[in-house]
Scaffold this active site. Structure first.
Site, PDB file in Angstrom:
ATOM      1  N   ASP A 174       0.746  -1.363  -0.005  1.00  0.00           N
ATOM      2  CA  ASP A 174       0.002   0.171   0.009  1.00  0.00           C
ATOM      3  C   ASP A 174       0.858   1.241   0.132  1.00  0.00           C
ATOM      4  O   ASP A 174       0.660   2.217  -0.552  1.00  0.00           O
ATOM      5  CB  ASP A 174      -1.208  -0.084   1.066  1.00  0.00           C
ATOM      6  CG  ASP A 174      -2.108  -0.810   0.862  1.00  0.00           C
ATOM      7  OD1 ASP A 174      -2.357  -1.399  -0.035  1.00  0.00           O
ATOM      8  OD2 ASP A 174      -2.849  -1.157   2.022  1.00  0.00           O
ATOM      9  N   ASN A 214      -4.869   8.787   3.167  1.00  0.00           N
ATOM     10  CA  ASN A 214      -5.162   7.990   4.220  1.00  0.00           C
ATOM     11  C   ASN A 214      -5.429   9.272   5.348  1.00  0.00           C
ATOM     12  O   ASN A 214      -6.561   9.099   5.868  1.00  0.00           O
ATOM     13  CB  ASN A 214      -3.821   7.264   4.698  1.00  0.00           C
ATOM     14  CG  ASN A 214      -3.854   5.971   4.294  1.00  0.00           C
ATOM     15  OD1 ASN A 214      -4.668   5.402   3.797  1.00  0.00           O
ATOM     16  ND2 ASN A 214      -2.547   5.190   4.432  1.00  0.00           N
ATOM     17  N   HIS A 269       5.485  13.179  26.647  1.00  0.00           N
ATOM     18  CA  HIS A 269       5.488  14.005  27.686  1.00  0.00           C
ATOM     19  C   HIS A 269       6.314  15.385  27.112  1.00  0.00           C
ATOM     20  O   HIS A 269       7.338  15.249  26.618  1.00  0.00           O
ATOM     21  CB  HIS A 269       6.228  13.490  28.903  1.00  0.00           C
ATOM     22  CG  HIS A 269       6.338  14.503  30.197  1.00  0.00           C
ATOM     23  ND1 HIS A 269       4.890  14.810  30.781  1.00  0.00           N
ATOM     24  CD2 HIS A 269       7.069  15.147  30.613  1.00  0.00           C
ATOM     25  CE1 HIS A 269       5.317  16.060  31.714  1.00  0.00           C
ATOM     26  NE2 HIS A 269       6.702  16.012  31.611  1.00  0.00           N
ATOM     27  N   ALA A 323      -5.177   2.252   8.882  1.00  0.00           N
ATOM     28  CA  ALA A 323      -3.794   2.884   8.996  1.00  0.00           C
ATOM     29  C   ALA A 323      -3.653   3.597  10.461  1.00  0.00           C
ATOM     30  O   ALA A 323      -3.600   2.746  11.232  1.00  0.00           O
ATOM     31  CB  ALA A 323      -3.332   3.719   7.652  1.00  0.00           C
TER      32      ALA A 323
END
Length: 274
Positions: A64, A137, A148, A181
């Site tokens: 893909d 996508n 963080h 995805a």
């Protein structure tokens, strides 16, 4: 009709390159060209993939990811995907069936001047004075890094109405094609291809709302603040650095991708996911 066919093989994949050579030998009545990397491997002349926008059909041989690359480069030219990957949501043709499938597509083009295919929506991300290449996508907006200290505060509005605002690693907007995805990896829902929807999914949000499925015509606005730097990214490749406060508008692009050839069995492909 004289049919022009572009062939793009997955880089450094000998199986894909060998199949490209076979297609060139088989399609004697068509004008065939291959991408430059494949040309070196099989000792022939090659062209930039972007120039295949002038072809009648482009054959993508690989996974893909290869087809996503072709879709970015080859404009509105119909694409027939040959699957050498593990899953193959976009590539419906097996290597054993590739020669027959491509030959059938070329004959249809020669006889009718057109080819059967299904259109897949792409997303356009834009801000003040800029826009990214369309995404098949997803579009992702995130802070300077994941984890963080690296996120941003992102407000999500749909057709002008606020859905959520939270400090998060980022927010992604996915097409039905992209539901399997990045979106799936972030806990978003699967959406069957052909559904006229988009998905909005927060990534590690402090005050998270559930992933939201909206109409494909929705105007989605992501307002970014609370960070020195942020990024808007299209399909993991096309990138724009943002200087918050900044706003990214996401909507369906005017130019869809046309997939030629047989349709992938969506549910069968899902069974191959780990």
């Amino acid at each position: 009709m004289n049919v022009a066919v572009g062939i793009v093989a997955q880089r450094d994949n000998e199986r894909a390159q060998a199949l490209a050579a076979t297609l060139i030998d088989t399609l004697e009545d068509a004008a065939t060209v291959v991408d430059e990397a494949t040309a070196v491997a099989i000792d022939t002349d090659g062209v930039p993939v972007a120039s295949m926008a002038e072809c009648d059909l482009v054959v993508s041989i690989g996974g893909d990811g290869t087809l996503l690359f072709v879709a970015r480069e080859a404009g509105g030219t119909p694409i027939l995907g040959v699957n050498l990957g593990e899953v193959g949501f976009l590539n419906a043709v097996s290597p054993d069936d590739a020669v027959a499938a491509v030959a059938d597509a070329v004959e249809t083009l020669r006889r009718t001047g057109a080819i059967d295919g299904r259109e897949l929506d792409r997303l356009r991300a834009a801000g003040e004075g800029w826009s990214l290449e369309p995404a098949l996508n997803e579009v992702v907006v995130h802070g300077s890094r994941r984890g963080h200290g690296g996120g941003a505060t992102i407000e999500i509005r749909v057709d002008g109405e606020r859905y959520a605002e939270s400090h998060a690693d980022g927010v992604l907007v996915a097409t039905p094609t992209g539901s399997t995805a990045y979106n799936l990896g972030e806990g978003g829902p699967l959406v069957r291809p052909g559904t006229d929807t988009l998905i909005i999914n927060q990534m590690a949000a402090t005050d998270a709302m559930p992933p939201l499925v909206v109409d494909r015509d929705a105007e989605i606005t992501l307002a970014v603040s609370g960070a020195e730097t942020a990024y808007a990214i299209s399909d993991g490749r096309s990138r724009r650095e943002l200087e918050p406060p900044a706003t990214v508008d996401v909507s369906v692009a005017d130019d869809p991708v046309t997939l030629a050839g047989p349709r992938t069995d969506f549910f069968e492909a899902l069974e191959k996911l780990e």
